[in-house]
Design an enzyme around this catalytic site. Sequence first.
Site, PDB file in Angstrom:
ATOM      1  N   HIS A   1       3.518   8.110   7.760  1.00 58.28           N
ATOM      2  CA  HIS A   1       3.453   7.583   6.443  1.00 58.28           C
ATOM      3  C   HIS A   1       1.981   8.609   5.905  1.00 58.28           C
ATOM      4  CE1 HIS A   1       0.512   4.797   8.188  1.00 58.28           C
ATOM      5  NE2 HIS A   1      -0.196   4.038   6.682  1.00 58.28           N
TER       6      HIS A   1
ATOM      7  N   CYS B   1       0.960  -1.290   0.106  1.00 54.51           N
ATOM      8  CA  CYS B   1       0.253  -0.245  -0.215  1.00 54.51           C
ATOM      9  C   CYS B   1       0.742   1.183   0.143  1.00 54.51           C
ATOM     10  CB  CYS B   1      -1.348   0.054   1.179  1.00 54.51           C
ATOM     11  SG  CYS B   1      -1.948   1.264   1.358  1.00 54.51           S
TER      12      CYS B   1
ATOM     13  N   ASN C   1       3.852  -0.321   3.461  1.00 53.47           N
ATOM     14  CA  ASN C   1       3.739  -1.385   4.162  1.00 53.47           C
ATOM     15  C   ASN C   1       4.597  -2.835   3.393  1.00 53.47           C
ATOM     16  OD1 ASN C   1       1.986  -0.368   5.526  1.00 53.47           O
ATOM     17  ND2 ASN C   1       0.275  -1.616   4.251  1.00 53.47           N
TER      18      ASN C   1
ATOM     19  N   ASN D   1     -10.050   3.405   2.671  1.00 57.64           N
ATOM     20  CA  ASN D   1      -8.722   4.609   2.789  1.00 57.64           C
ATOM     21  C   ASN D   1      -7.897   5.029   1.067  1.00 57.64           C
ATOM     22  OD1 ASN D   1      -6.656   2.799   3.122  1.00 57.64           O
ATOM     23  ND2 ASN D   1      -7.451   2.645   4.904  1.00 57.64           N
TER      24      ASN D   1
END
Length: 597
Positions: free
Chosen positions: A520, A206, A445, A315
């Site tokens: 992040h 991600c 990630n 998100n």
Amino acid sequence: AAGFAGGDARCGKEGVAEDECEGGGSWRTKRRKVGASARDDSGARAKVEEIRDNGDGELDRRSVERVEAGMEAGTGTGADSVVERGRTAAEQDGEELVELVDANRLIIRRGLVPNMRTDGYCLVNKALLATLLQELSSSGAGSAGGMRPSIEQVANVAALPGAVGSVAMPDIHCGYGFAIGNVAAIDVDAPGAVVSPGGVGFDINCGVRLLRSEVMLEELLRRDGRKQRQLADVLFANVPAGVGTRSALRCSRARLEELLTRGMLALDELHDGVWPEDRAHCEEGGCIAAADARCVSERAKTRGIGQLGTLGAGNHYAEVQAVDEIYDAAAARAMGITRVGQICVMIHTGSRGLGHQVCTDYLKQIDAHLAEHPPSQPLNDRQLACVPVASPLGSAYLGAMNAAANFAFCNRSFIAAQVRRSFEQVFGASARELGMHVIYDVCHNIAKRETHKLSDGRTVAALVHRKGATRAFPPGHPSLPPAYQRCGQPVLVGGSMGTSSYVLTGTQRAMELTFGSTCHGAGRQLSRSKALHSLAPDEVLAALAARGVELRMHNKKLVAEEACEAYKNIHDVVDVCEAAGISSKCFRLRPIAVIKG
């Protein structure tokens, strides 16, 4: 669905499963001391109290409440009165297991949970520390599969075999096994050194890609924002988003294998709309060489093949943004940003169902392996399921994880191509004429092999797990492209819905404190279910419309889940990173139009 006026969604987190942080698991050891101290500028310090386990897995909430009461009553950056009110058993025992060592660093010393191999750290300020304590106080015995509070998760990660560091970014909140925002370094040469899928998460790679342009905000806002609305509509039509959305791209199984193996090296401008220079401004050049598509299950490939070029939901988003303030003109210039009002587009998504399936597959395999071959040192949390890096299963997971990361690079590339085509439709010029270059693309990630120097002077080959954290390498680092050798790596940080985003730059201090890592995003402070129960979607939409943000989305329910009230203050998060020296502000962006699932 289309036409909502509103903002963005953020967090860079890993989806609903990891956002559900209510009712974290119990603290298993019989005693937990949280003896925090704080210093103001004159060096004043004090201690907070012991938190005990009453033997039934419940935290002593009265103790935590006294800590929080002190936090609220504290004054000054050192919050000296916070801990003065909490001086009790920790002072008597002469042991402070959780302590503020300066205004921005909370140390979690060995002994808080069993078998810690190193101290843990959280980067905080007064407000963010209060949020961590609130999360801690609201966690009880919970369900068997419940997530533990972030502070405990950081400590549990420090107990993994081979761990030489466990550090939490200021946007931390609890997640599966690892907290989201937890960076862990594993010395791969240490006996039994492990890799843990929970330290990467379900949405492998991600990440965020940021495109710049030469379009200016005033052009979008002319004629009562006609082009702003038009651009939002065209992007919404061209960029597939939402749960179960299928891509318009046709991808054969052979082509998918190539993308998993070669990442962006397999893309070209003629067929894919990906410019040759895009790769240079992506982390790892858009291709992780250690990928092994053979380690990705057929189920994962089936889930992913129809999702290339799609945002997904939760998100994830594509957001049109305007430069709002420039802090470092030289660094911004290196990124092609020269004026306030310059339009950019931020794309936040990952490896979609393919990455989720990879994580699921290997968690099942590792759980089965551990059931047959229990480790000599029991894990503090079963969600930290792990295997030795050098084992066949560990190597297979890393090969599959890297392949999923390559898939995510390609996914963001196809979306970027659709964004460029959308700008061409709206502005009647080619994307190259509009200057739509990639500023940077970062992973959130991922677990990567890197070389780091420890505080004791040792240099180690480390497997750095960054879960909900961004790499932040300094000027001169060999991993950076020529354009960023002088300014350091661009760090892309998304805020919460309707609030600012930031571009930071990496620093040498990050290499020393956080294994070259920084924040992040804003980081959740309310779970999705709590946000849905406490926030009214219509009120959130009205507030976003008042800010002049166009929102296009398929599911109105997500507005409440992604409201800014559900997240920490992005300015707090970024300010802590800068105060700690792990990244520097370059420029700030504000949302103009947002596309979501």
